[in-house]
Design a protein around this motif. Structure first.
Motif, short mmCIF file in Angstrom:
data_model
loop_
_atom_site.label_atom_id
_atom_site.label_comp_id
_atom_site.label_asym_id
_atom_site.label_seq_id
_atom_site.Cartn_x
_atom_site.Cartn_y
_atom_site.Cartn_z
N VAL A 16 0.85 -1.19 0.00
CA VAL A 16 0.00 0.00 0.00
C VAL A 16 0.88 1.24 0.00
CG1 VAL A 16 -1.70 1.34 1.32
CG2 VAL A 16 -1.90 -1.14 1.22
N ARG A 17 0.65 2.12 -0.96
CA ARG A 17 1.39 3.38 -1.04
C ARG A 17 0.62 4.43 -0.25
NH1 ARG A 17 1.26 4.33 -7.19
NH2 ARG A 17 -0.90 3.77 -6.68
N LEU A 18 1.25 4.94 0.80
CA LEU A 18 0.60 5.87 1.72
C LEU A 18 1.34 7.21 1.75
CD1 LEU A 18 -1.35 6.56 4.12
CD2 LEU A 18 0.33 5.46 5.62
N ALA A 19 0.58 8.29 1.64
CA ALA A 19 1.15 9.63 1.76
C ALA A 19 0.64 10.28 3.04
CB ALA A 19 0.76 10.50 0.56
N GLU A 20 1.56 10.84 3.84
CA GLU A 20 1.17 11.60 5.03
C GLU A 20 1.40 13.08 4.74
OE1 GLU A 20 3.62 10.66 8.41
OE2 GLU A 20 5.48 11.09 7.33
#
Length: 317
Positions: A16-20
């Motif tokens: 899963v590619r997650l951006a914060e």
């Protein structure tokens, strides 16, 4: 997009590619889910990147640069108001108060809100949750943010701390651990918490496109379960234990500052205890947006919030 990677033992790991939206102790449960292996337990490999600012984070999500974004819920309302054919849906809440603190350059011990009048306030991006929550609090304290303070909103989100450190502004709104770092370095002093003053709001949530949630229902459930495990872990462990666990995500910050920052957030109940974003908080968010003159239209909780995933996870845990 969802990538399936075969591990040595034949078990499949979902990526899963997650951006914060920023790197902050405010997101401690996320880092705990990573450091304590809760995502791995669920068979998920999270590729985390910091995108520094609401606009950039939402752009990454809309352009399929990432699968999931950790960002303020207001951004989903803005996107929906523009007529998105694939709306962005909030599915798991991480924080439930504002995460910023008011830092004063003046280090006097006595603080009152009227000291901000006729001073320069280094604010956040117009229409962003930090700025709107900040304005909401100022108005509650009898201060008109448009008339009573010299409000600066032209500085890029990532550069606000450096700008204050170099001498711009009498007051600034900062997340932890930056606020405590500045206090230790003698740059300013924390005088108030916007989180304490503005009440419960779905300040930062995990969201994804509706199409992604439909195609990857099982992955999203696993992701949410890992977050819920982390939320329980944070609640049941000390700030000292949490600081030691997430230290690798703040390598340039002293462990004692990480610990005190976590404790400050725990004391004001900033970390959501579960991932369910309820309707009352959603309505409070819109009330704050409306007060700031930034609410494009009233949007129902049912339209942009999916609580089924989080409710299933919390019920079965």
């Amino acid at each position: 997009m969802l990538f399936i990677l075969a591990s040595c033992g034949g078990q499949k790991t979902e990526k899963v590619r997650l951006a914060e939206v920023t790197r902050s102790v405010f997101y401690t449960p996320l880092y705990i889910a990573l450091s304590e292996g809760f995502f791995k337990e669920e068979g998920i490999e999270v590729d985390l990147k910091t995108t520094w600012g609401g606009d950039k984070t939402m752009t990454a999500l809309l352009s399929n640069g990432v699968d999931i974004a950790l960002i303020g819920s207001e951004t989903s309302i803005y996107v929906n108001a523009q007529g998105a054919s694939d709306p962005v849906i909030n599915f798991a809440q991480l924080t439930q108060t504002d995460g910023t603190f008011l830092v004063s350059r003046d280090k006097t011990d006595e603080f009152s809100w009227d000291q901000l009048k006729n001073k320069t306030f280094l604010g956040q991006r117009k229409g962003g949750m930090p700025q709107m929550a900040g304005e909401f609090v100022l108005k509650q304290k009898g201060i008109d943010p448009k008339k009573d303070v010299n409000l600066i909103q032209t500085i890029d989100f990532a550069n606000i701390p450096n700008s204050f450190a170099s001498g711009t502004g009498d007051y600034v709104q900062l997340f932890e651990p930056q606020a405590s770092i500045f206090e230790k370095e003698g740059i300013g002093r924390i005088v108030a918490s916007f989180g304490k003053e503005s009440g419960r709001i779905p300040y930062t949530t995990f969201m994804a496109k509706e199409s992604y949630l439909k195609k990857n229902a099982e992955t999203t459930e696993k992701f949410t379960r890992a977050i819920y495990k982390a939320q329980n872990w944070v609640e049941s462990h000390s700030s000292k234990e949490a600081a030691a666990s997430i230290q690798d995500y703040f390598k340039d910050t002293e462990l004692s500052i990480i610990e005190s920052s976590i404790e400050r957030y725990k004391q004001q109940q900033s970390f959501a205890l579960n991932p369910v974003l309820d309707e009352e908080e959603w309505n409070q968010l819109q009330a704050i947006m409306d007060e700031a003159g930034e609410l494009p239209k009233q949007t129902s909780h049912q339209e942009l919030v999916n609580t089924k995933i989080a409710e299933k996870v919390t019920k079965n845990h």
